[in-house]
Design a protein around this motif. Structure first.
Motif, PDB file in Angstrom:
ATOM      1  N   LYS A  41       0.830  -0.816  -0.014  1.00 24.68           N
ATOM      2  CA  LYS A  41      -0.472   0.017  -0.131  1.00 24.68           C
ATOM      3  C   LYS A  41       1.299   1.063   0.313  1.00 24.68           C
ATOM      4  CE  LYS A  41      -3.095  -2.308   2.826  1.00 24.68           C
ATOM      5  NZ  LYS A  41      -4.480  -2.084   3.910  1.00 24.68           N
ATOM      6  N   THR A  42       0.403   2.261  -0.681  1.00 25.51           N
ATOM      7  CA  THR A  42       1.398   3.349  -0.109  1.00 25.51           C
ATOM      8  C   THR A  42       0.335   3.828   0.985  1.00 25.51           C
ATOM      9  OG1 THR A  42      -1.232   5.139  -1.015  1.00 25.51           O
ATOM     10  CG2 THR A  42       0.480   3.806  -2.403  1.00 25.51           C
ATOM     11  N   ARG A  43       1.554   5.132   1.488  1.00 20.03           N
ATOM     12  CA  ARG A  43       1.230   5.716   2.190  1.00 20.03           C
ATOM     13  C   ARG A  43       0.261   5.996   2.944  1.00 20.03           C
ATOM     14  NH1 ARG A  43       5.230   7.352   5.638  1.00 20.03           N
ATOM     15  NH2 ARG A  43       5.407   9.010   7.836  1.00 20.03           N
ATOM     16  N   GLN A  44      -0.225   7.129   1.510  1.00 15.96           N
ATOM     17  CA  GLN A  44      -1.677   7.510   1.457  1.00 15.96           C
ATOM     18  C   GLN A  44      -2.990   6.481   2.261  1.00 15.96           C
ATOM     19  OE1 GLN A  44      -1.817  11.045   1.667  1.00 15.96           O
ATOM     20  NE2 GLN A  44      -4.030  10.665   2.218  1.00 15.96           N
ATOM     21  N   GLN A  45      -2.848   5.539   1.616  1.00 17.75           N
ATOM     22  CA  GLN A  45      -3.642   4.479   1.404  1.00 17.75           C
ATOM     23  C   GLN A  45      -3.569   3.771   2.866  1.00 17.75           C
ATOM     24  OE1 GLN A  45      -2.551   1.725  -1.289  1.00 17.75           O
ATOM     25  NE2 GLN A  45      -3.854   2.044  -2.430  1.00 17.75           N
ATOM     26  N   VAL A  46      -2.799   3.734   3.963  1.00 20.73           N
ATOM     27  CA  VAL A  46      -2.687   3.442   5.108  1.00 20.73           C
ATOM     28  C   VAL A  46      -3.324   4.534   5.578  1.00 20.73           C
ATOM     29  CG1 VAL A  46      -1.014   3.255   7.044  1.00 20.73           C
ATOM     30  CG2 VAL A  46      -0.629   1.927   4.937  1.00 20.73           C
TER      31      VAL A  46
END
Length: 117
Positions: free
Chosen positions: A91-96
């Protein structure tokens, strides 16, 4: 005023307590490490180390242990500890961050209780 009389049992108990409290200090004096009031907490004294084994005996024991346990290669290789396999795309940082922001109060309480243990 009554005077207390020392009995043999109290004298023996006092002598035993004195010996028990003095033994660790005497044992430390003949050891390789001595307790010290410094950052490390100890000082080393190589001249106090006495071994009953020769260098050849220690080398022979080490070689025998390496033959029995498969050598040191398993510790020196890059496969120890075993690499972790990825279970799909990350996952990307923004998704988390989005998942944490949109988390329900019950899910948040459950996650925080798992982190406390």
């Amino acid at each position: 005023m009554s005077q207390r009389r020392l009995t043999w049992s109290s004298l023996i108990a006092a002598a035993a307590a004195t010996a028990a409290l003095g033994m660790p200090g005497m044992a430390a004096a003949s050891g390789y490490w001595h307790p010290a009031n410094n950052e490390a907490g100890f000082t080393t004294h190589p001249d106090h180390f006495k071994s009953s084994k020769t260098r050849a005996e220690v080398r022979a024991e080490t070689e025998a242990a390496m033959r029995q346990q498969g050598g040191l290669s398993r510790f020196n290789s890059n496969s120890y500890p075993a690499p972790v396999q990825a279970n799909g795309p990350g996952k990307t940082r923004q998704q988390v961050i989005d998942e944490l922001v949109n988390e329900t109060p019950a899910a948040r309480a459950e996650r925080e209780s798992m982190l406390r243990n």
